[in-house]
Design a protein around this motif. Sequence first.
Motif, PDB file in Angstrom:
ATOM      1  N   ARG A 341       0.830  -1.210   0.000  1.00 33.98           N
ATOM      2  CA  ARG A 341       0.000   0.000   0.000  1.00 33.98           C
ATOM      3  C   ARG A 341       0.860   1.254   0.000  1.00 33.98           C
ATOM      4  N   PHE A 342       1.927   1.263   0.799  1.00 27.38           N
ATOM      5  CA  PHE A 342       2.815   2.420   0.855  1.00 27.38           C
ATOM      6  C   PHE A 342       3.502   2.655  -0.498  1.00 27.38           C
ATOM      7  N   GLY A 343       4.001   1.581  -1.118  1.00 28.31           N
ATOM      8  CA  GLY A 343       4.693   1.724  -2.401  1.00 28.31           C
ATOM      9  C   GLY A 343       3.798   2.289  -3.481  1.00 28.31           C
ATOM     10  N   ALA A 344       2.580   1.754  -3.583  1.00 32.52           N
ATOM     11  CA  ALA A 344       1.632   2.247  -4.589  1.00 32.52           C
ATOM     12  C   ALA A 344       1.239   3.690  -4.308  1.00 32.52           C
ATOM     13  N   ALA A 345       1.071   4.024  -3.015  1.00 34.48           N
ATOM     14  CA  ALA A 345       0.679   5.388  -2.646  1.00 34.48           C
ATOM     15  C   ALA A 345       1.785   6.393  -2.943  1.00 34.48           C
ATOM     16  N   ALA A 346       3.048   5.976  -2.791  1.00 35.76           N
ATOM     17  CA  ALA A 346       4.170   6.874  -3.083  1.00 35.76           C
ATOM     18  C   ALA A 346       4.181   7.260  -4.563  1.00 35.76           C
ATOM     19  N   VAL A 347       3.929   6.286  -5.428  1.00 36.62           N
ATOM     20  CA  VAL A 347       3.859   6.577  -6.870  1.00 36.62           C
ATOM     21  C   VAL A 347       2.699   7.518  -7.160  1.00 36.62           C
ATOM     22  N   LYS A 348       1.589   7.310  -6.490  1.00 35.67           N
ATOM     23  CA  LYS A 348       0.416   8.161  -6.715  1.00 35.67           C
ATOM     24  C   LYS A 348       0.696   9.604  -6.303  1.00 35.67           C
ATOM     25  N   LEU A 349       1.446   9.809  -5.209  1.00 31.55           N
ATOM     26  CA  LEU A 349       1.810  11.174  -4.810  1.00 31.55           C
ATOM     27  C   LEU A 349       2.607  11.851  -5.921  1.00 31.55           C
ATOM     28  N   ILE A 350       3.521  11.101  -6.521  1.00 32.52           N
ATOM     29  CA  ILE A 350       4.345  11.668  -7.591  1.00 32.52           C
ATOM     30  C   ILE A 350       3.491  12.003  -8.808  1.00 32.52           C
ATOM     31  N   ILE A 351       2.577  11.112  -9.173  1.00 31.56           N
ATOM     32  CA  ILE A 351       1.679  11.357 -10.301  1.00 31.56           C
ATOM     33  C   ILE A 351       0.889  12.643 -10.078  1.00 31.56           C
ATOM     34  N   ASN A 352       0.523  12.891  -8.822  1.00 37.43           N
ATOM     35  CA  ASN A 352      -0.264  14.078  -8.481  1.00 37.43           C
ATOM     36  C   ASN A 352       0.593  15.289  -8.121  1.00 37.43           C
ATOM     37  N   ASN A 353       1.929  15.171  -8.356  1.00 41.96           N
ATOM     38  CA  ASN A 353       2.856  16.282  -8.077  1.00 41.96           C
ATOM     39  C   ASN A 353       2.820  16.730  -6.625  1.00 41.96           C
ATOM     40  N   GLN A 354       2.646  15.792  -5.721  1.00 38.51           N
ATOM     41  CA  GLN A 354       2.637  16.104  -4.284  1.00 38.51           C
ATOM     42  C   GLN A 354       3.975  15.698  -3.677  1.00 38.51           C
ATOM     43  N   PHE A 355       4.961  16.540  -3.893  1.00 44.01           N
ATOM     44  CA  PHE A 355       6.305  16.256  -3.410  1.00 44.01           C
ATOM     45  C   PHE A 355       6.522  16.824  -2.005  1.00 44.01           C
ATOM     46  N   GLY A 356       7.606  16.397  -1.382  1.00 45.65           N
ATOM     47  CA  GLY A 356       7.897  16.853  -0.025  1.00 45.65           C
ATOM     48  C   GLY A 356       6.965  16.258   1.004  1.00 45.65           C
ATOM     49  N   ARG A 357       6.388  15.092   0.696  1.00 43.32           N
ATOM     50  CA  ARG A 357       5.435  14.461   1.598  1.00 43.32           C
ATOM     51  C   ARG A 357       5.818  13.007   1.862  1.00 43.32           C
ATOM     52  N   MET A 358       5.298  12.467   2.966  1.00 45.26           N
ATOM     53  CA  MET A 358       5.514  11.074   3.335  1.00 45.26           C
ATOM     54  C   MET A 358       4.180  10.362   3.400  1.00 45.26           C
ATOM     55  N   VAL A 359       4.100   9.181   2.802  1.00 44.53           N
ATOM     56  CA  VAL A 359       2.877   8.389   2.928  1.00 44.53           C
ATOM     57  C   VAL A 359       2.771   7.883   4.358  1.00 44.53           C
ATOM     58  N   CYS A 360       1.551   7.682   4.826  1.00 42.70           N
ATOM     59  CA  CYS A 360       1.369   7.246   6.204  1.00 42.70           C
ATOM     60  C   CYS A 360       0.046   6.498   6.343  1.00 42.70           C
ATOM     61  N   LEU A 361      -0.078   5.751   7.418  1.00 48.49           N
ATOM     62  CA  LEU A 361      -1.307   5.021   7.715  1.00 48.49           C
ATOM     63  C   LEU A 361      -2.067   5.748   8.808  1.00 48.49           C
ATOM     64  N   LYS A 362      -3.326   6.089   8.526  1.00 47.40           N
ATOM     65  CA  LYS A 362      -4.212   6.708   9.507  1.00 47.40           C
ATOM     66  C   LYS A 362      -5.467   5.861   9.600  1.00 47.40           C
ATOM     67  N   GLY A 363      -5.601   5.111  10.680  1.00 46.90           N
ATOM     68  CA  GLY A 363      -6.711   4.182  10.772  1.00 46.90           C
ATOM     69  C   GLY A 363      -6.549   3.101   9.727  1.00 46.90           C
ATOM     70  N   GLN A 364      -7.509   3.001   8.814  1.00 43.25           N
ATOM     71  CA  GLN A 364      -7.427   2.039   7.716  1.00 43.25           C
ATOM     72  C   GLN A 364      -7.034   2.694   6.398  1.00 43.25           C
ATOM     73  N   ASP A 365      -6.783   4.001   6.425  1.00 44.59           N
ATOM     74  CA  ASP A 365      -6.537   4.741   5.185  1.00 44.59           C
ATOM     75  C   ASP A 365      -5.076   5.128   5.027  1.00 44.59           C
ATOM     76  N   ILE A 366      -4.611   5.141   3.791  1.00 46.87           N
ATOM     77  CA  ILE A 366      -3.287   5.643   3.468  1.00 46.87           C
ATOM     78  C   ILE A 366      -3.411   7.116   3.129  1.00 46.87           C
ATOM     79  N   GLU A 367      -2.713   7.955   3.867  1.00 55.91           N
ATOM     80  CA  GLU A 367      -2.732   9.393   3.658  1.00 55.91           C
ATOM     81  C   GLU A 367      -1.291   9.874   3.474  1.00 55.91           C
TER      82      GLU A 367
END
Length: 402
Positions: A341-367
């Motif tokens: 989940r983290f790996g896929a979410a990291a790629v998605k952040l890049i696709i959305n140009n959301q740099f300077g961020r860290m993927v994280c788990l909040k409850g059941q959601d990846i944020e």
Amino acid sequence: MGKNECRWVFCLFKIQPNLRKNEGVFFFPPGAISLMSHNVKKIGVLTGGGDCPGLNAVIRAIVKSAVQKHDIAITGIEDGYDGLILPNKTRELTPFNSRGILHVGGTILGTSNRANPFKYRITVNGKTEIRDVSSEVIQKTKSLELDALIVIGGDGSLNIASHLYDMGCPVVGVPKTIDNDILFTDVSFGFSTAVQIATEMLDRLHTTAESHHRVMVMEVMGRYAGWIAVASGIAGGADVILIPEIPYDKEEICQKILRRQKKGCRSSIVVVSEGAKEIDGALCILQSAEEGGSAERLGGAGEKAGLYIKNNTGIDVRVTTLGHVQRGGTPNATDRILSTRFGAAAVKLIINNQFGRMVCLKGQDIESVPLSSVAGGQKKVPTETGLVITAEEIGVNFGRKA
């Protein structure tokens, strides 16, 4: 018009007949927007800090998501930040050469916990110097034609990533540590496997303790946070748990063991986090930190507690230091899923140009959260809520002074 440009035009014409109109808004078929909305061609990925179960699962997810879904090339950077400083330490990662690694421990890219670009150790004429080579790292990412960089690491690696982002490097972070001490993520991958291993070892120590009427002390990793100790201690039926967040009264833990003996319990289990210390005591340090090198190494807290228990209760004591077996080997199912989940979410952040961020788990959601909010901090075990209170409710002693 080049060959690739022709393919895009053809693709657009193929999509157009499938457009649907609703109140003046066009809706594209699934996948069409992702094909047209980013200009990312190549992503670099590195693993920094200590090895950890689940690293390869993250790498695998990044490769599969980027290459197969988004047609983005992946460059693997070897041996942590060393790969962006030293020559010939990169290689292309593909779904083919990344297959079969989901269940494999460690990292196929190698790692380093000594390579800090801002304080890099260089030997010149036989003498070691500390230099800031961060500008060379930025230049290396450009020469590799990387449109983004994914850093998979703990607090040290992510702190470096945050500074690189401030210098203009398009970075995304993935939290990695068995210690579970990274801020703003409920859990980090590697933690579940480490706890499982520690729990299995406690199960084995129970039988020896009961057979020989001993106190068995087990020291676990965790550095300055007691998450592994608390979780494995509860799961493994420990009687005493010592953690950095609660400096312990050594007399109190001895009295706990003696009270158990009077009730007919002729064995006890004590779990000690490597960062645990007595009230007004000092950390047990095996090796001091080096500038531009490794962080300080903790160890000996279990031996220290065990010796005191033996000398003040008269009960036979044995101490086991679990060590690196906690961070090696196959990740369990929980960590494989979270890593993916983290790996896929990291790629998605890049696709959305959301740099300077860290993927994280909040409850059941990846944020995601800003890297700057994570850098330099540590998530501690709450001492008045959660696991500690649960453990105390069932009689576990943390060495709190009454």
